[in-house]
Scaffold this motif. Sequence first.
Motif, PDB file in Angstrom:
ATOM      1  N   SER A 142       0.745  -1.296   0.087  1.00 33.17           N
ATOM      2  CA  SER A 142       0.048   0.085   0.074  1.00 33.17           C
ATOM      3  C   SER A 142       0.844   1.372  -0.047  1.00 33.17           C
ATOM      4  O   SER A 142       1.992   1.273   0.727  1.00 33.17           O
ATOM      5  CB  SER A 142      -0.855   0.271   1.167  1.00 33.17           C
ATOM      6  N   VAL A 147      -7.393   6.257   0.311  1.00 33.87           N
ATOM      7  CA  VAL A 147      -8.162   5.381  -0.797  1.00 33.87           C
ATOM      8  C   VAL A 147      -8.050   5.920  -2.042  1.00 33.87           C
ATOM      9  O   VAL A 147      -8.565   6.858  -2.428  1.00 33.87           O
ATOM     10  CB  VAL A 147      -9.624   4.928  -0.315  1.00 33.87           C
ATOM     11  N   GLY A 150      -7.751   2.563  -7.874  1.00 30.17           N
ATOM     12  CA  GLY A 150      -6.937   1.450  -8.555  1.00 30.17           C
ATOM     13  C   GLY A 150      -5.500   1.491  -8.166  1.00 30.17           C
ATOM     14  O   GLY A 150      -4.844   2.489  -7.423  1.00 30.17           O
TER      15      GLY A 150
END
Length: 248
Positions: A142, A147, A150
């Motif tokens: 990550s 957020v 994609g």
Amino acid sequence: PAMRLDVVSIFPDYLAPLELSLIGKAREDGLLDVRVHDLRDFTHDRHRTVDDTPYGGGAGMVMKPQPWSEALDHVLALDNPSGARPHLVVPGPGGQPFTQALARQLALEPWLAFACGRYEGIDERVYDHAREDLGLEVSVVSLGDYVLNGGEVAVLAMVEAIGRLVPGVIGNAESLVEESHEDGLLEYPIYTKPSSWNGREVPPVLLSGNHGAIAAWRHEQRLARTAARRPDLLHASHAGPHGDLEIS
Ligand SMILES: CC(C)N1CCN(Cc2ccc(Cn3ccc4ccc(-c5n[nH]c(N)c5C#N)cc43)cc2)CC1
């Protein structure tokens, strides 16, 4: 030999910036071998379907396993007579943090493959298939605790962070040494000509030619900036001789 980087995405044009500037030049110089693949090339229905509804219900769509399986087979077969195996890196909001340390580790690998997910992500069986049937090391990574829609933006960032650590990609390797996050402190303020601009002067110490004083000033600035912006990065090893953090 060049480091090979394969990227699979339903938006291959998103990765076009990898043809530009630094990474583009490294490709021309044969230091990085970057290949982008369109996941939809591995579908066989008229609508080139890559997603479907989630088993168990829930919002959004899930990426179907079959196109990913065929895309990975294609990547593994392409220009790979020795049957070598890439490290599969899959960006995901729930992944392990992408850090400079991880970038350095990945920069040592001869072959990385990136799977850019979209929608709510990829059917879990693709990860199991890659590990158990294809014998790949798979890392879910990550960029940070926010957020995205994609994996493409994450791959652009990761390829830049990793690519610039590959020997020869960055001209003067010296600029790689004095980097923030290399020893845990943020970078010092930087200046260039003119020495007086808009009524603002460059700190005189930097014009003094006294390299000891310059180094001390820069270290002081790094500590102050880190204390101000990233106190979480400060720990005992940065304390001065009196065990305190020398911040004026
Ligand atoms: C229904 C409800 C309870 N769900 C709860 C969990 N949510 C998690 C969720 C959220 C967004 C996405 C969109 N997405 C698809 C592929 C993909 C790859 C990377 C990233 C990504 N986001 N942030 C990063 N630092 C990333 C990285 N690297 C996002 C991606 C996928 C998954 C989704 C909603």
